[in-house]
Design a protein around this motif. Structure first.
Motif, PDB file in Angstrom:
ATOM      1  N   GLN A 123      -3.640  21.245  -3.468  1.00  0.00           N
ATOM      2  CA  GLN A 123      -2.898  21.603  -5.386  1.00  0.00           C
ATOM      3  C   GLN A 123      -3.846  22.131  -6.178  1.00  0.00           C
ATOM      4  OE1 GLN A 123      -2.884  17.243  -6.343  1.00  0.00           O
ATOM      5  NE2 GLN A 123      -0.771  17.541  -5.946  1.00  0.00           N
TER       6      GLN A 123
ATOM      7  N   GLU B 131      -2.913  25.709  -4.921  1.00  0.00           N
ATOM      8  CA  GLU B 131      -1.254  26.111  -5.169  1.00  0.00           C
ATOM      9  C   GLU B 131      -1.749  26.452  -6.974  1.00  0.00           C
ATOM     10  OE1 GLU B 131       2.624  26.226  -3.941  1.00  0.00           O
ATOM     11  OE2 GLU B 131       0.869  24.455  -3.033  1.00  0.00           O
ATOM     12  N   VAL B 132      -2.101  25.934  -7.228  1.00  0.00           N
ATOM     13  CA  VAL B 132      -2.819  26.146  -8.652  1.00  0.00           C
ATOM     14  C   VAL B 132      -3.341  27.711  -9.007  1.00  0.00           C
ATOM     15  CG1 VAL B 132      -3.594  25.573 -10.664  1.00  0.00           C
ATOM     16  CG2 VAL B 132      -2.649  23.616  -9.984  1.00  0.00           C
ATOM     17  N   LEU B 133      -4.003  27.937  -8.041  1.00  0.00           N
ATOM     18  CA  LEU B 133      -4.377  29.516  -7.965  1.00  0.00           C
ATOM     19  C   LEU B 133      -3.662  30.474  -7.886  1.00  0.00           C
ATOM     20  CD1 LEU B 133      -7.694  28.778  -6.142  1.00  0.00           C
ATOM     21  CD2 LEU B 133      -8.187  28.881  -8.849  1.00  0.00           C
TER      22      LEU B 133
ATOM     23  N   ARG C 117       1.185  17.900 -13.909  1.00  0.00           N
ATOM     24  CA  ARG C 117       1.677  18.294 -12.850  1.00  0.00           C
ATOM     25  C   ARG C 117       2.834  19.133 -12.982  1.00  0.00           C
ATOM     26  NH1 ARG C 117      -2.260  15.339 -10.982  1.00  0.00           N
ATOM     27  NH2 ARG C 117      -2.760  15.502  -8.701  1.00  0.00           N
TER      28      ARG C 117
ATOM     29  N   VAL D 192       1.862  22.782 -14.253  1.00  0.00           N
ATOM     30  CA  VAL D 192       1.539  23.820 -13.506  1.00  0.00           C
ATOM     31  C   VAL D 192       2.787  23.894 -12.456  1.00  0.00           C
ATOM     32  CG1 VAL D 192      -0.834  23.652 -13.966  1.00  0.00           C
ATOM     33  CG2 VAL D 192      -0.135  21.779 -12.496  1.00  0.00           C
TER      34      VAL D 192
ATOM     35  N   LEU E 272       3.524  21.868  -9.977  1.00  0.00           N
ATOM     36  CA  LEU E 272       3.191  21.280  -8.904  1.00  0.00           C
ATOM     37  C   LEU E 272       3.682  20.662  -8.373  1.00  0.00           C
ATOM     38  CD1 LEU E 272      -0.822  20.673  -9.094  1.00  0.00           C
ATOM     39  CD2 LEU E 272       0.740  22.154  -7.101  1.00  0.00           C
TER      40      LEU E 272
ATOM     41  N   GLN F 243      -5.270  27.110 -15.984  1.00  0.00           N
ATOM     42  CA  GLN F 243      -5.880  26.678 -14.565  1.00  0.00           C
ATOM     43  C   GLN F 243      -6.153  25.295 -14.678  1.00  0.00           C
ATOM     44  OE1 GLN F 243      -7.358  27.163 -11.629  1.00  0.00           O
ATOM     45  NE2 GLN F 243      -6.026  28.363 -11.817  1.00  0.00           N
TER      46      GLN F 243
END
Lengths: 327, 526, 277, 529
Positions: C170, C173-175, D322, D325, D327, D358
């Motif tokens: 994750q 993914e966030v990067l 989540r 972002v 996800l 981030q």
């Protein structure tokens, strides 16, 4: 699972099973028809002589002159009405042909399966209980040995030892023909014939189940609820039986469902070595002779067996494990 | 008639057995069950609808023809008690046995014979169709006389009346129905000494004595059981342990024969195949370069050691081939021989044909489609690969199943393969088909190799229409020479099949048809 | 790496297995020098029992050296095992990765497809495929691969499914990393342990499967394999037991060693599980 | 006479471990009717001590020295069968993980009855009594249920009922509330307290949480690295800790109140409106189950502000984070970041925002790729966004210094670091992107209390230094109180209350918020220092 939810669960599983079987029917049809060599030329070849007229007649008779999608549609439609077609080579309905051979295969695979599961789980449990000691080592080595030995080779060696050298057991066939045995004598006779093939087929799977049971039991032994049981003073024997083994059997059940198909496949080899009159050998002979209806019928039949077996294991699992709702 | 004498000599052991049995005063004993084996299991037992080897073995116990043949291929009476042939060779008159009944109790009459010969067999069996097409007219002056009038003289005509070629089937069970799907196909009804009792597929076929059999007091056996045993070692074991008393055809692998021969309770007979006279050859596809070149075919033939094949692979069961016509067949010319095994000469021939070896010593590479019927053909392929390598020819083996083999040979999609054909006692019946131009067809067991020589065509035609045996002999001798010179195919061996039986089983091989006879005189001593 | 060896060495069976496997590989590699010429050459009289006339393991029905056959057969058997495993792995890893990483309906479709393949009796399917495409080394390898990939797909899917939810994935993914680089750089390397263990076992079962096919006469006729040796020796087992016994032992030892190595790898790569042994 | 007496207990660790003994020279005692709390951080040997008493030590951990007496009986002298007879009868134990501590295939009632049967007693109606005693609703139904039907708190009650079945003299509780939510934790603590007082049972209570200690303990023993560093009456140890380690531990306990003033609020950075996420599971053939994880969430976040989202497990707070972002893909709502709605953006369109938003994660052991060097892990984000490798590595080195790690850490793998260090690496990785918004998902809840304090301090420091805006997810109200400007309280997917931290804590508007606040253990205790 609660019993009240069973019918719904069963219905959903049945729908799924039927869909799987249908897909198998269609796929098998195309697979088998992708094979070069049509049944007419095979029959012509085996008749020892042929001319183009003869070939033409045979092709028409088999419906091989129809377009592929028509042949498929005809096949699927007839399978849906449980008519598996007609073997022109054998001059018999495929369903009847399979029905004749099926009991032998079921007997063989059933016996091998029972032997493998009961023996395997017992040995696996024994090994897990005595982990690290000589009994464990012995069982582990034995299991590995059976696991690594080709099935057919085991069959040959068993025949060599028990039929050729010791002359204890018959080496082929399902019963002694011509003795006119009935009743108990007949059952004993079949049992004698069954022993070697069932052993051959079962040994490999025995090893599989022994290894699996041992591994899962060791895993379950480390789980928290076993520690709870220990903390409340449950004796070791009861911990193994009531807590560890029951939980360890769940993966075994799952695996047994998957293994059903392999067992049917393995029976081809064993039925060939021991001249066992089952559908495994029927399939192999049909393949060599390009007898499409029989081949399709056997595939259909084996996949139905496997699907039913999966269904049964699912059901068993659902009954054993209360957590199963739908999956 | 040198040919006749040769075959007579070849058949001598069988006759002595019979004579011995009688001489020793062993009276035939009634009773007992014969357990024998079967491989592979036939699809149906109705002769005609299926004419595979195993079908013939079983069906000839239930069905009979008008005639049978001695080891020298002399006709013997069966359902026909006598026969005459008109001087011009066109009219054949058969007198039938009078009290013959089918297994369902109905009497057999001339009608059944005419139905079988002119309708049933021509419809279902290609070989019968080709020959019975010669019949111009079939008549039954009375219930027990049949007269066939041919369009032209055909000397080998009688050979078609054996039970394996033209068994008499009951007209009342087939007429008006599709012969292939009629109910009688599943429960065969014939006139033979044994009637169909039970068939557990994949397991066994059981035949019982037919009590109303037309020969009084016969047959002797109560029943015959054919067990399906697909594994050759199991079959051998069954013989050794007495679980079976008889094996036939390729039940027993050649390498097992020496061991079985030494068992005191067993007897091994190699005769009884004179009528069929199977001949095996490397079938070359003449369309594939350089196999169209006769020098190449000659060279390949010389690269093969036929004695090695017979001795090492077949353990002496069979004989090296001498040419296109088997030595047990009629009209074999024993003065003509194939060039012997000579790798050096073969290399020279290939050099002469302009096929020089490359840097790896390879002149050319061809494929070999391995015959899928028994693993001995794989061994043969492996031998041929090594043998051809000695003359710079690389043979790549392709293994296949029966279906693909038949299709590919039928469609000419092969370089080389092995083929073996029955000769049916007469070159016109069993040899001609493999070499004449008119029979180059996309069907197996025709002239699939594509060999074509107008002179050969003419000679076969002459032999076919000649009504005098001597004329035919001359034509066949010439054809033999031409075929050997052209090396139309690489003939390897005359095949034999061991018939192995318990010594208590008597009269097993008495005719040129061996185990394909009716077994009405076979008995078990106690 | 040193850790890996230390843990591997703790499993004595795995060490024995590795030694046997290395011996087999050396035998395969040096076969042309140990037994020069073709293993198909008739070296001596047929049916010589082991030890007679310099034939260590006897000769077969055509007088070919069984020992030479086993040595040369090791090359093919190992190659068939290795190649079909690589092919099966590439099918299984690709499908499993797609199913496990993407999830949702893709996962559903791929898994139904996999289940479907698992339902068909695999050995029957293998026979069918080899027969359809005629027995050559390619069709044998292909058929073995086609029936062996489903377990790989399942294992890889399960690994991907669990790794996909792991925080480091994750994080990647966030990067903003691309899917491909996440799959190849973050997930796959961490799913390798079970794949490697599975691969060693698959080589073993591929060798078994090849021998079973050859036993039924569905092997490549131009290649000397152990399966072929047993297949050809099976019909003469009572005349020449050595023809089927020795290749059988060769298969047994190789398959056993691969299994032992697989267990060793499993112990060494998953130290948490190893402790329970 | 003491109920349990341990003298000089030493338990060995297997060779190759980081220290020779799991516990060394431990002496303690539990008297009837008292609760002794053994407190320490992970790896301090407190669980080993408990298991040693029960005779449940794993094979690799033998008792090397010392004596243990229960009711005057020497436990070390007893054989396995005699120990078994004592277990469950005279002493009983409950564990940390109620979710896995019950046999999933056996009905709850049967499992409790088994505890009696194996000691030769007939359960009769006692199962119902016990279930009632632990205050489970509808005991008959519960007895008939399989464990999976019960919540974690219910299971822990079942386990307690099972432990009490034969009225043992000693109850050992090994972190029995750690896996539970705060509200549940409080009720279980009260239950144990209550039972102990009513029956006079001696309790050996193992915990890492000083709040729990303050709530329940009569006496305290503090453990560190296998040794007891301080032991005494609860009030003494809590309020006047003698040992430096104890003092450090107590100092690390999160303050209940925020010390600094509310930060200056800048312009609005993030506005979430009507966000909804529902999880569905089930196949193609019926049996579809829908679980709403986030329902209609609305909140805003101003630049430079820290918003805490608090709630118990399953409240949807992590899903919410989540969703922001991407996800997790929400099915409805708006996520406006600097005015742009992020929700409908494609993967590619999202990429520019990756460097601006981030995240740091909960589990320091799972949040780093074990097969990637620490330096690469920190640098890979910038590299992905086009920063030259050399520059990215340089930035990584600077960040490592910032999070107080050696530069040599660059070339090492994550497994060579402790949990706290890994969390610092995770923070460095997020900072490497130079984000404006930092989402922290329970960043300290997996850490020991002392480490937790350090990481919280670090977070506060970098937030101030970089002017970060932060969305801070936590279940721990004390942590939220310490670090957040505003808090949003979530319950079952719904934000029930939002407001400035001080206000929410002082005058909770929603009943659930009040319940949460009431459940904070050890409220009566204000840590010294």
């Amino acid at each position: 699972m609660e019993l009240g939810k069973l019918p719904g669960f069963l219905a959903r599983r049945l729908v799924k099973a039927v869909l799987v079987v249908l897909a198998i029917v269609v796929c098998n049809f195309f697979l088998v028809h992708a094979a070069p060599g049509d049944p007419a030329s095979v029959m012509a070849g085996q008749a020892g002589a042929a001319d183009p007229l003869f070939l033409e007649q045979l092709r028409r008779q088999f419906g091989l002159d129809q377009p592929m999608h028509v042949q498929l549609w005809i096949y699927v439609r007839s399978v849906l009405s449980l008519d598996l077609g007609f073997s022109h080579r054998q001059q018999m309905g495929v369903a009847a042909l399979i029905a004749e051979r099926l009991p032998a295969t079921l007997l063989l695979t059933g016996a091998a399966f029972a032997f493998a599961v009961v023996g395997g789980v017992t040995l696996g449990a024994l090994a897990a209980q005595r982990v690290g000691r000589w009994a464990d080592s012995l069982i582990t080595v034995l299991a590995l040995t059976f696991y690594a030995t080709p099935l057919f080779w085991v069959g040959l060696m068993l025949v060599l030892v028990f039929s050729v050298w010791l002359e204890w057991l018959p080496s082929f066939g399902m019963n002694s023909v011509g003795l006119g045995l009935t009743g108990l004598a007949h059952v004993l006779d079949v049992a004698k014939h069954l022993l070697l093939p069932a052993l051959t087929l079962g040994l490999f799977y025995l090893a599989v189940y022994a290894r699996l049971t041992r591994a899962t039991m060791l895993e379950v032994q480390d789980q928290d609820f076993v520690r709870t049981a220990r903390a409340k003073g449950v004796p070791e024997g009861r911990i193994t039986r009531a807590h560890v083994l029951r939980n360890a059997l769940l993966p075994v059940i799952t695996f047994a469902g998957i293994q059903a198909g392999q067992l049917v496949g393995g029976s081809i080899l064993v039925e060939t070595v021991f001249a066992w009159p089952g559908i495994g050998r029927l399939a192999f002979e049909a393949l060599l002779a390009r007898d499409y209806p029989v081949l399709l019928g056997v595939f259909f039949c084996t996949s139905v067996i496997v699907v039913l077996f999966n269904l049964a294991t699912d059901l068993l699992y659902a009954l054993v494990d209360p957590r199963v709702e739908v999956a | 008639m040198t040919i006749r004498r040769r075959t007579m000599l070849a058949a001598a052991p069988a006759l002595t057995t019979l004579a011995e049995a009688r001489a020793q005063g062993v009276a035939p004993r009634r009773g007992g069950t014969l357990i024998t084996m079967l491989t592979p299991e036939p699809p149906v037992l109705q002769i005609g609808v299926n004419n595979q080897g195993p079908t013939l073995v079983i069906a000839t116990k239930m069905f009979q023809g008008l005639l049978s043949f001695s080891p020298t291929l002399e006709p013997l009476p069966v359902l026909a008690k006598s026969w005459t042939i008109s001087p011009d060779g066109r009219v054949y008159t058969f007198r039938l046995q009078e009290n013959v009944k089918f297994h369902d109790g109905r009497p057999m009459t001339a009608d059944d014979v005419i139905f079988s010969i002119t309708k049933f067999h021509p419809e279902v069996a290609p070989r019968a169709r080709a020959i019975f097409a010669l019949i111009d007219n079939a008549a039954a002056p009375d219930a027990h006389t049949v007269v066939f009038t041919l369009k032209q003289a055909f000397e080998p005509f009688l050979l078609m009346f054996d039970g394996s070629a033209a068994a008499i089937v009951p007209k009342h069970l087939f007429d008006g129905l599709d012969y292939r799907t009629a109910p009688a196909v599943q429960r065969p009804v014939g006139t033979g000494p044994f009637r169909f009792a039970e068939w557990q597929r994949g397991n066994f076929v059981k035949l019982d004595r037919f009590e109303d059999y037309w020969k009084p007091g016969q047959p002797y056996l109560d029943s015959i059981i054919y067990r399906v045993v697909p594994d050759s070692q199991s079959r051998r074991l069954a013989l050794e342990t007495g679980q079976a008393q008889l094996s036939q055809a390729n039940d027993i692998e050649p390498f097992d024969v020496p061991a079985l021969r030494s068992r005191p309770n067993l007897e091994v007979a190699l005769n009884g195949w004179e009528y069929f006279s199977p001949l095996a050859w490397i079938e070359l596809n003449h369309r594939v370069a350089p196999l169209g070149d006769p020098r190449v075919r000659q060279a390949l033939s010389m690269a093969v050691d036929r004695n090695f094949i017979v001795q090492r692979l077949w353990f002496g069961i069979g004989r090296p081939a001498t040419g296109p016509i088997a030595s047990s067949s009629r009209f074999h010319d024993r003065n003509q021989r194939l060039p012997g095994f000579d790798a050096r000469a073969a290399n020279a021939l290939l050099d002469a044909a302009g096929l020089r070896p490359n840097a790896q010593g390879v002149r050319f590479t061809i494929k070999h489609l391995v015959l899928p019927y028994s693993e001995i053909w794989s061994r043969l392929g492996e031998y041929l690969r090594q043998a051809f390598r000695q003359v710079g020819v690389t043979l790549e083996l392709e293994s296949t199943d029966a279906g693909s083999w038949a299709r590919r040979v039928g469609n000419w999609e092969y370089d080389t393969t092995i083929n073996f054909l029955y000769q049916f006692g007469d070159p016109t019946l069993g040899v001609e088909r493999s070499y004449v131009t008119s029979n180059i067809q996309r069907v197996t067991f025709t002239n699939t190799g594509g060999y074509s020589n107008p002179r050969v065509d003419a000679l076969f035609a002459a032999a076919r229409s000649a009504s005098v045996a001597a004329e035919r002999q001359a034509a066949f001798s010439d054809v033999t020479k031409l075929l050997i010179d052209d090396m139309a195919q690489i003939w390897l061996m005359e095949m034999s099949f061991p018939t192995i039986h318990d010594r208590r089983l008597r009269n097993v091989v008495t005719t040129g048809l061996g185990v394909h006879s009716s077994f009405d005189d076979v008995f078990l001593t106690s | 790496m040193r850790d890996f060896w230390r843990r591997y060495r703790r499993n004595k069976g795995a060490v024995v297995g590795l030694v046997v496997l290395v011996v087999v590989i050396i035998m395969a590699a040096t076969a042309p020098w140990l037994f020069p010429g073709s293993p198909w050459d008739m070296a001596s009289a047929p049916f010589l029992p082991p030890g007679e006339m310099d034939m260590l393991l006897g000769t077969d029905s055509l007088g070919r050296d069984v020992a030479a056959g086993i040595a040369h057969g090791a090359r093919v058997s190992l190659l068939v095992g290795a190649i079909s495993t690589v092919v099966a792995l590439s099918i299984g890893v690709t499908l499993g990765a797609i199913a496990g990483y993407l999830g949702g309906w893709v996962d559903d479709v791929v898994m139904r497809f996999t289940e479907f393949f698992q339902t068909i009796p695999s050995f029957v399917l293998a026979i069918l495929l080899v027969a359809i495409f005629t027995p050559t080394i390619r069709s044998v390898v292909g058929a073995i691969a086609v029936v062996s990939w489903p377990p790989v797909a399942r294992v890889v899917r399960a690994e991907f499914l669990s790794l996909r939810g792991r925080e480091f994935v994750q994080a990647a993914e966030v990067l903003g990393k691309s899917r491909l680089s996440i799959v190849l750089g973050d997930i796959l390397p961490n799913a390798l342990s079970p794949i490697i263990v599975l691969a060693s076992l698959m080589v073993a079962s591929a060798i078994l499967l090849e021998s079973a096919l050859s036993f039924l006469g569905l092997g490549d006729p131009n290649l000397m394999t152990w399966g072929f040796l047993i297949g050809s020796g099976r019909s003469v087992i009572r005349l020449a037991w050595w023809m089927s016994v020795f290749p059988g032992v060769a298969i047994f030892l190789t398959v056993l060693s691969l299994n032992l190595v697989g267990e060793g790898l499993s112990d060494a790569l998953n130290p948490r599980l190893a402790r329970t042994r | 006479m003491s109920l349990l007496r341990i003298e000089g207990l030493t338990v060995a660790l297997p060779p190759g471990a980081d220290r020779p003994h799991a516990v060394e020279d431990i002496s303690l005692h539990v008297d009837p009717g008292e609760i002794l709390c053994v407190v320490g951080e992970s790896g301090s040997g407190k669980s080993i001590t408990a298991n040693a008493v029960m005779g449940l030590l794993p094979k690799g951990l033998p008792v090397r020295a010392g004596a243990m007496e229960l009711l005057g009986q020497d436990l070390c002298a007893l054989g396995p069968e005699d120990m078994r007879r004592l277990r469950g009868d005279r002493m009983a134990m409950i564990f940390q993980e109620p979710m896995t501590a019950l046999n999933p295939l056996m009905r709850v009632g049967d499992q409790i009855a088994e505890a009696m049967r194996v000691h030769g007693r007939q359960p009769g109606g006692r199962v119902m009594e016990l279930l009632e005693a632990v205050r489970l609703p509808d005991p008959a139904a519960i007895a008939h249920s399989h464990p999976f039907r019960l919540s974690g708190g219910q299971r822990q009650r079942v386990l307690i009922a099972m432990a009490l079945a034969l009225e043992p003299a000693l109850l050992i509780a090994d972190e029995p509330t750690t896996a539970l939510d705060v509200t549940t934790q409080m009720s279980i603590l009260r239950l144990i307290r209550d039972i102990q007082q009513r029956r006079g049972t001696g309790v050996l209570f193992i915990t890492h949480d000083f709040g729990v200690v303050a709530e329940i303990a009569d006496r305290v023993a503090v453990m560190r690295h296998g040794r007891i560093v301080e032991q005494g009456v609860a009030a003494d140890v809590l309020n006047r800790p003698q040992h430096a380690y104890t003092r450090a531990l107590i100092a690390a306990v999160p303050r209940g109140a925020r010390t600094q003033a509310v930060a200056q609020t800048g312009a609005e950075m993030l506005r979430v409106t009507g966000l909804r996420k529902t999880y569905t599971r089930g196949g193609w053939f019926g049996g579809r189950v829908s679980v709403p994880a986030v329902q209609d969430a609305n909140f805003t976040l101003a630049r430079g502000e820290t918003l805490g989202v608090v709630g118990e497990s399953g409240s949807g707070k992590s899903t919410l984070a989540r969703c922001i972002v991407k996800l997790v893909v929400p099915e409805a709502g708006e996520i406006r970041f600097d005015g742009a709605d992020l929700r409908p953006l494609s993967r590619a369109a999202w990429k520019p925002y990756r460097s601006r938003v981030q995240m740091i994660f909960q589990d320091p052991y799972a949040s780093l790729n074990p097969r990637r060097l620490v330096g690469d892990a920190i640098a890979e984000g910038p590299i992905t966004h086009g920063v030259p490798r050399a520059e990215a590595m340089e930035r990584a080195r600077e960040l490592l210094a910032l999070v107080q790690l050696e530069p040599s850490a660059m070339d090492r793998y994550p497994h060579e670091f402790s949990g706290g260090q890994r969390q610092r690496i995770g923070i460095a990785r997020a900072l490497a992107m130079r984000p404006e918004l930092l989402i922290a998902d329970e960043p300290v809840s997996a850490l020991d209390v002392s480490v937790q304090a350090q990481v919280l301090a670090l977070l506060a420091d970098i937030k101030a230094r970089f002017g970060l805006t932060m969305l801070f997810i936590t279940h721990d109200l004390r942590v939220a109180a310490q670090i957040c400007d505003r808090v949003a309280v979530m319950q079952r997917g719904v934000i029930v209350e939002t407001g400035p931290t001080a206000q929410v804590f002082a005058q909770p508007a929603h009943a659930y918020t009040r319940a949460l606040l009431d459940s904070i253990p050890g409220q009566g205790w204000t840590p010294p220092v």
